[in-house]
Design an enzyme around this catalytic site. Structure first.
Site, mmCIF file in Angstrom:
data_model
loop_
_atom_site.group_PDB
_atom_site.id
_atom_site.type_symbol
_atom_site.label_atom_id
_atom_site.label_comp_id
_atom_site.label_asym_id
_atom_site.label_seq_id
_atom_site.Cartn_x
_atom_site.Cartn_y
_atom_site.Cartn_z
ATOM 1 N N SER A 142 -5.302 2.838 8.675
ATOM 2 C CA SER A 142 -5.863 2.890 7.300
ATOM 3 C C SER A 142 -6.755 3.931 6.968
ATOM 4 C CB SER A 142 -6.661 1.590 7.099
ATOM 5 O OG SER A 142 -7.480 1.529 5.500
ATOM 6 N N TYR A 155 -12.105 -5.321 9.472
ATOM 7 C CA TYR A 155 -10.931 -4.444 9.245
ATOM 8 C C TYR A 155 -11.335 -3.174 9.694
ATOM 9 C CZ TYR A 155 -6.936 -2.800 6.531
ATOM 10 O OH TYR A 155 -5.827 -2.205 6.012
#
Ligand code: NAD
Length: 260
Positions: A142, A155
Site C-alpha cells: 500500500s 496496517y
C-alpha cells in the site's frame, strides 16, 4: 497472452483488487486459484472465469491457518501442476487511534497481512522451486508501505513489513528464478475502503465527503481514486517480467499521492 499456461494462486481474490487481478490474469491465459475466506464468493468468481473459458478453482482458505494454506496449495498443485505466481493480497483494515486499539485487533490485522504472507509464500515457494520453472511472488502492499496515516498503526506496520519480506524472498529465490515484488496502491474504491469512509468520518469528526476529498485523495495529483484495473496492470507487469532484473522492488500506483 502474457501468462499462458501459468498458474496464479491469488489470496483474497473473491473481492476487490484480488478479484480484478484474477480476471485480468485469466484473460492473459493463466489458470487461476481463488483462495479466499469467503468460499461462496470464491466459487462464484471461479465460475465466472470458467464461463469466460479460463481454468479456475475456488478454495476456502483462512490465510492465517497453516493447515488450510498448505492443503489449498496442494489442491491447486494437484489440479494445475505447479504454482507459478503467488499474489498475497488478502487483507483487512481496522481503524482506531493507537491508544484505543485492543491487542486482539492488533494481532488479528498483523496475522492476516504478515502471517498470511509468510504461510502462502512458504507453501508456494516449495512448488516454484520443485517445478524448476521459477516464479513470481507479489505482495499487496500500500502507500502505507511507505507512508503513515493516523488511525492505522497495525496496517502501516504490516504493510511496511511486507517490503522486508519481499527483499528476503528476492535474495533467497534468485537462484531458483523466483522474483518477489510489492505493489503499493493508493486508495481504491473496494469494500475495504467503503467500510472505512464512515468509520474515519466518525473517528475524525468530519463528513464522509471530507474523508474522501480531504483525507483519502488530498495528496493525489488529480483527486482521483486508483482503480482495481490500475493495480491489476501493475501485477501483470510484475508477473510477466522475464528476468531477475526486476526483483525486491516496490511500486507505488496512487495518482501521485506518494512520490519516491
Ligand atoms: P476487499 O475487502 O475488497 O477484499 C479482501 C478479500 O480478502 C475479501 O474477499 C476477503 O474475504 C479476503 N480475506 C480477508 N481476510 C482473509 C483471510 N484471513 N483469509 C483469506 N481471505 C481473506 O479488499 P481490497 O481493497 O481488494 O484489498 C485487497 C488488498 O489490497 C489488501 O491487502 C489491502 O490492504 C490492499 N490495499 C487496498 C487498498 C484500497 O484502497 N482498497 C489500497 C492499498 C492496498
Amino acid at each position: 497472452m502474457l501468462l499462458k499456461d501459468r498458474t496464479a494462486y491469488i489470496t483474497g481474490a473473491a473481492s476487490g483488487i484480488g478479484r480484478e487481478i484474477a480476471i485480468v490474469f485469466a484473460r492473459e491465459g493463466a489458470k487461476i486459484v481463488i483462495a479466499d475466506l469467503n468460499k461462496e464468493a470464491a466459487d462464484a468468481t471461479a465460475a465466472e472465469l470458467k464461463t469466460g473459458g479460463a481454468q479456475a478453482l475456488g478454495v476456502a482458505v483462512d490465510v492465517t491457518n497453516e493447515d488450510q494454506v498448505e492443503a489449498s496449495v496442494q489442491e491447486a498443485v494437484k489440479a494445475f501442476g505447479a504454482i507459478d505466481i503467488l499474489i498475497s493480497n488478502a487483507g483487512i483494515q481496522i481503524v482506531h487511534p493507537l491508544q484505543e486499539f485492543s491487542y486482539a485487533e492488533w494481532k488479528k490485522l498483523l496475522a492476516i497481512h504478515l502471517d498470511g504472507a509468510f504461510l502462502t509464500t512458504r507453501a508456494c515457494l516449495k512448488s516454484m522451486y520443485a517445478s524448476g520453472r521459477g516464479g513470481s511472488v507479489i505482495y499487496m502492499g500500500s502507500v502505507h508501505s511507505k507512508e503513515a496515516s493516523p488511525l492505522k498503526a497495525p496496517y502501516v506496520t504490516a504493510k511496511h513489513g511486507l517490503i522486508g519480506l519481499a527483499k528476503v524472498v528476492a535474495k533467497e529465490g534468485a537462484a531458483h528464478n523466483v522474483r518477489a515484488n510489492v505493489i503499493c496502491p493508493g486508495f481504491v474504491r473496494t469494500p475495504l475502503v467503503e467500510k472505512q469512509i464512515p468509520e474515519q468520518a466518525k473517528a475524525l469528526g468530519i463528513s464522509e465527503q471530507d474523508v474522501v476529498k480531504n483525507v483519502m485523495l488530498k495528496e493525489t495529483v488529480d483527486g482521483e481514486f486508483t482503480t482495481t484495473d490500475d493495480v491489476a496492470q501493475v501485477a501483470l507487469m510484475f508477473a510477466s517480467f522475464p528476468s531477475n532484473a526486476l526483483t525486491g522492488q516496490s511500486l507505488v500506483v496512487s495518482h501521485g499521492w506518494f512520490m519516491q
